[in-house]
Structure formats: C-alpha cells, structure tokens
Design a protein around this motif. Structure first.
Motif, PDB file in Angstrom:
ATOM      1  N   GLN A 167      -9.639  -0.722   1.809  1.00 56.16           N
ATOM      2  CA  GLN A 167      -9.779  -1.744   2.861  1.00 56.16           C
ATOM      3  C   GLN A 167     -10.442  -3.012   2.113  1.00 56.16           C
ATOM      4  N   SER A 168     -11.047  -2.825   1.176  1.00 56.48           N
ATOM      5  CA  SER A 168     -11.744  -4.028   0.438  1.00 56.48           C
ATOM      6  C   SER A 168     -11.117  -4.420  -0.846  1.00 56.48           C
ATOM      7  N   ASN A 169     -10.231  -3.364  -1.237  1.00 61.22           N
ATOM      8  CA  ASN A 169      -9.372  -3.507  -2.477  1.00 61.22           C
ATOM      9  C   ASN A 169      -8.130  -2.970  -2.363  1.00 61.22           C
ATOM     10  N   PRO A 170      -7.055  -3.802  -1.730  1.00 69.62           N
ATOM     11  CA  PRO A 170      -5.724  -3.360  -1.497  1.00 69.62           C
ATOM     12  C   PRO A 170      -5.149  -2.637  -2.762  1.00 69.62           C
ATOM     13  N   ALA A 171      -4.489  -1.748  -2.892  1.00 67.52           N
ATOM     14  CA  ALA A 171      -3.791  -1.114  -4.054  1.00 67.52           C
ATOM     15  C   ALA A 171      -2.545  -1.866  -4.409  1.00 67.52           C
ATOM     16  N   ASP A 172      -1.909  -1.879  -5.422  1.00 65.52           N
ATOM     17  CA  ASP A 172      -0.641  -2.768  -5.548  1.00 65.52           C
ATOM     18  C   ASP A 172       0.572  -1.769  -4.947  1.00 65.52           C
ATOM     19  N   ARG A 197      -4.116  -3.649   9.104  1.00 65.13           N
ATOM     20  CA  ARG A 197      -2.838  -4.240   8.876  1.00 65.13           C
ATOM     21  C   ARG A 197      -2.703  -5.066   7.629  1.00 65.13           C
ATOM     22  N   HIS A 198      -3.651  -5.719   7.305  1.00 63.85           N
ATOM     23  CA  HIS A 198      -3.651  -6.352   5.796  1.00 63.85           C
ATOM     24  C   HIS A 198      -3.064  -5.612   4.912  1.00 63.85           C
ATOM     25  N   LEU A 199      -3.229  -4.267   4.854  1.00 66.37           N
ATOM     26  CA  LEU A 199      -2.738  -3.256   3.736  1.00 66.37           C
ATOM     27  C   LEU A 199      -1.128  -3.105   3.787  1.00 66.37           C
ATOM     28  N   PHE A 200      -0.658  -3.499   4.916  1.00 64.33           N
ATOM     29  CA  PHE A 200       0.940  -3.362   5.233  1.00 64.33           C
ATOM     30  C   PHE A 200       1.732  -4.601   5.070  1.00 64.33           C
ATOM     31  N   GLY A 201       0.874  -5.709   4.659  1.00 68.19           N
ATOM     32  CA  GLY A 201       1.610  -7.120   4.313  1.00 68.19           C
ATOM     33  C   GLY A 201       1.388  -8.099   5.203  1.00 68.19           C
TER      34      GLY A 201
END
Length: 175
Positions: A147-152, A171-175
C-alpha cells in the motif's frame, strides 16, 4: 513454449526504462487461478533479477515485484499468532512462503521468511535447501508495505482485482 516470455520481455524493457525513485505499479499481471499466478511469479522474478546489473550500471534501482491475493499477509504482525497466515507453513525459524519457490536453477526449495528478518520488517526470503535469498528491494511480501510502496509488477487474481477496485485504499495499486 515461450508464451510467458513473449509477454514479459517487452514489459520488462518498458519497466526498465521507467524505473526511477517513484513507486507505482508499472505492470499488472492478472491471473484467473492462484497456481498459475505462483508459476508465473517465479518466472518473472527470475527474469527481473537478470536486469539488476544493467539497471545498477545505469544508476537505477531494481525492479520490485509483489503479490496481492489470498496468501498475501496483511502485515508482519500476522505471524505473531499460533497459526501463520493463510497458506504459510510454520517452521522452526520462520514461515514457508506459499507463492514462491527457490529461484536458483533446478533447486525448487522452499523459501522461508525467517523470524529475525520478519521481526525487523525486512522482506527477505531464504531457501531452506540451498540458502539463496531474495532481497528487501526485490520482493514486497505484505499488503501494508505494498500500500505504501507499490511494486513495479503486481501479480494478482481476477477475484482480488474485482474485490479491490472499489476499495479506495487499494485502487491506486491497479493504476
């Protein structure tokens, strides 16, 4: 037969060009089944590590990878109970990761998140058979860190994508 590699090679080239200090999901790998996700994760992790020296030579960081599905623990604290998180298996000095086997050629050993690393919030897995390690700057093991550091590259399932798309925290993890 090379189907996976034919997808990941162009993706890795694009990711390598965009790697910088900003953390955001550059590639979303969505799989319909957990077993397929696990298999493809191992392959992608190995391919990502082949980029490390080239990225370093160009002053860039390593490509990070994470999972978001049922076996991804919420936090390091989930391991403080009698039973480990879903899918994880307890050993004498840590817990066996249910979604990654040893990336060393032909080893296929179990990867263990050792208690001392986990207690220090270091996301490192070590092979119980040959000692090969993943490193903290390569693999994100918990949902909180993700959540705090999304993976590439984020590996997830269609079910998890459907569940989390409406979750404003995820949802920020999905673009």
């Amino acid at each position: 037969s090379g189907k996976t590699l034919s997808f990941y090679l162009p993706a890795f080239l694009a990711i390598a060009q965009s790697v910088d200090s900003n953390a955001w999901t550059r590639c979303l790998a969505v799989y319909p089944r957990n077993e397929l996700l696990k298999d493809q994760l191992s392959e992608a992790y190995g391919q990502a590590r082949k980029l490390d020296s080239s990225l370093q030579a160009n002053g860039k960081r390593k490509v990070t990878i994470a999972t978001l599905f049922g076996a991804t623990p919420t936090s390091e604290g989930n391991f403080g109970y009698d039973d480990p998180p879903r899918g994880w298996t307890r050993t004498a000095n840590g817990d066996v990761c249910p979604f990654l086997t040893c990336p060393a050629n032909d080893c296929q050993g179990q990867m263990v998140w050792r208690n001392d690393d986990r207690n220090n919030m270091v996301h490192r897995l070590r092979c119980a058979r040959c000692g090969t390690c993943t490193e903290h700057d390569e693999l994100i093991l918990t949902r909180e860190r993700l959540q705090s550091n999304p993976a590439d590259i984020l590996f997830t399932t269609t079910e998890m994508l459907n569940q989390r798309m409406s979750d404003t925290a995820s949802r920020h993890l999905f673009g």
